[in-house]
Design an enzyme around this catalytic site. Sequence first.
Site: not given
Length: 510
Positions: A374, A223-224, A175, A245-246, A279
């Site tokens: 973002e 994350g980024s 995490p 998964e960004l 996101c």
Amino acid sequence: MAATHVTDPQIPAGADTIAVRRPSDGSILGEIPLHDADQVGAMAERLRAAQTQWEALGVKQRTHWIRKFRQWLLDNADELIRIGQDEGGRPANEPLLELTLMVEVIDYYTRVTPKLMATTTTRGSSLLVLGKKYTVHRTARPLVGVIGAWNYPLLLTFGDALPALFAGSAVILKPSEVTPLGVKALVRGWREIGAPAVVDVAFGGGETGQALVDVVDFVQFTGSVATGKRVAARAAETVTPVSLELGGKDPLLVLDGANVPRAVNCALYGGYTNNGQVCMGIERVYVAAGVYDAFVDQLTEKVRSLRSGVGDNSDVGALTHPPQIDVVDRQVTDAVEKGATVLTGGHKVDGPGTWFEPTVLVDVDHSMLIMQEETFGPVLPIVKVADTEEAIALANDSDFGLSATVFAHSTQEGERVAARLDAGAVNIDQFLANMMCAEVPQSGWKTSGIGGRAAEQGLLKYTRTKVVATSWIPVPVNDLNWFPYTPRRRALFRAATRFAHRRGLARFGL
Ligand code: NDP
């Protein structure tokens, strides 16, 4: 960030620890041990040893344990929600949504895993494989590393681990160091139900995540974009597959003839839920001139009425990750300097904790950072567009492509627009409807990701196939395409190929 003082009796004295803070007021909530590369390596060895038995249990027994865990989640929801409020600085509805989606994920994979993991057999249909039989076995990638972001700390770690556990993998969760306590509680829950020890958690920041990438057979990362690229590059060194998964910069298009009151409520929820730290949150709004004034007036009024706090009657919490306050502030300041108008909000809130006023900006354009990067905060920048063509062009003018939302005069028109948007999902008159459904794939376009979660692929990515080829007829002493290569055997082979691929009289050259 690491310190060496311990108040938690479960952490060995002298261990390096990380303090976890409440974003709502900055106070210390707890501490976690910091795992270095050696400790992550030792954890990986333990889990690999346990995984073989876990896989050997078979789908039915594994499902039994995961469904026991489902019950534990429901029984302990109050504690998990409270931790989510404390460490995330979020109202109770946000961690509740995470738990609800995890239960959905468990229910979906309970239904489909037997079929997805089933061994299949096939007889080859081409001449090359005449008489051969193939058995396709699906086995788990033994050890999966799940690295998650802080915005939905339960769902993006244990939630992504669930299909891996169904498949038969062991899992190490990493995490974010900002929000590790909910995950710690979930791993405790897995142990409390007496399930095999195939889940553990590695605590720490980027170095711990990097060490994890080095020792697993699959990396599930949320994350980024910047970190995702680093993870992919690191994983490439050991040829370890990844699913990334960004980030996103998801647009909302409100077109002529749209249901404006619903579009306003959708923008309100989509822009400010989880304080904009989603996101797939709405980060850009394009509104047709004909409905622009009504949309902007109604939205601004509703944003002014949002209640800040983390209590039971709050809508919008604190920013979970303290550095986010500067990201949001920098983007709003840049927009204002370039000509944007603030209709409400626009400022950091003084005092303890990381609070930013829910903000509406107009007179924005794509030269501003807030339309390119973002934001991950409570800000909606709104652009007036002349028509649908301009809305689509601007929506597609982004490096990201996670999802989009469209309000048009009809569902058919919404579908026509959806077909032209560069995004992995388009919600028509909906927000996040795609993400709520475990049965449909979730994957980003452009820099928003590789791979994806949910649906069949959400489990299959954690597996490998092994094909065993045999024969269902007695095998000849030699196959036609084996040695020796001679003109006669080649001619036979060519003739047979011609024959095999024709139907009816064409087989005979007629
Ligand atoms: P980061 O990329 O900063 O961090 C993500 C995770 O990676 C954290 O656990 C982090 O640890 C860890 N990490 C940092 N460096 C490394 C490294 N070199 N190797 C391995 N792991 C590393 O993202 P944020 O936590 O700030 O999350 C926000 C981002 O996540 C946003 O861009 C958001 O859009 C995206 N996101 C995407 C979703 C999707 O489904 N597409 C869903 C939710 C969020 P630590 O935090 O401890 O430093």
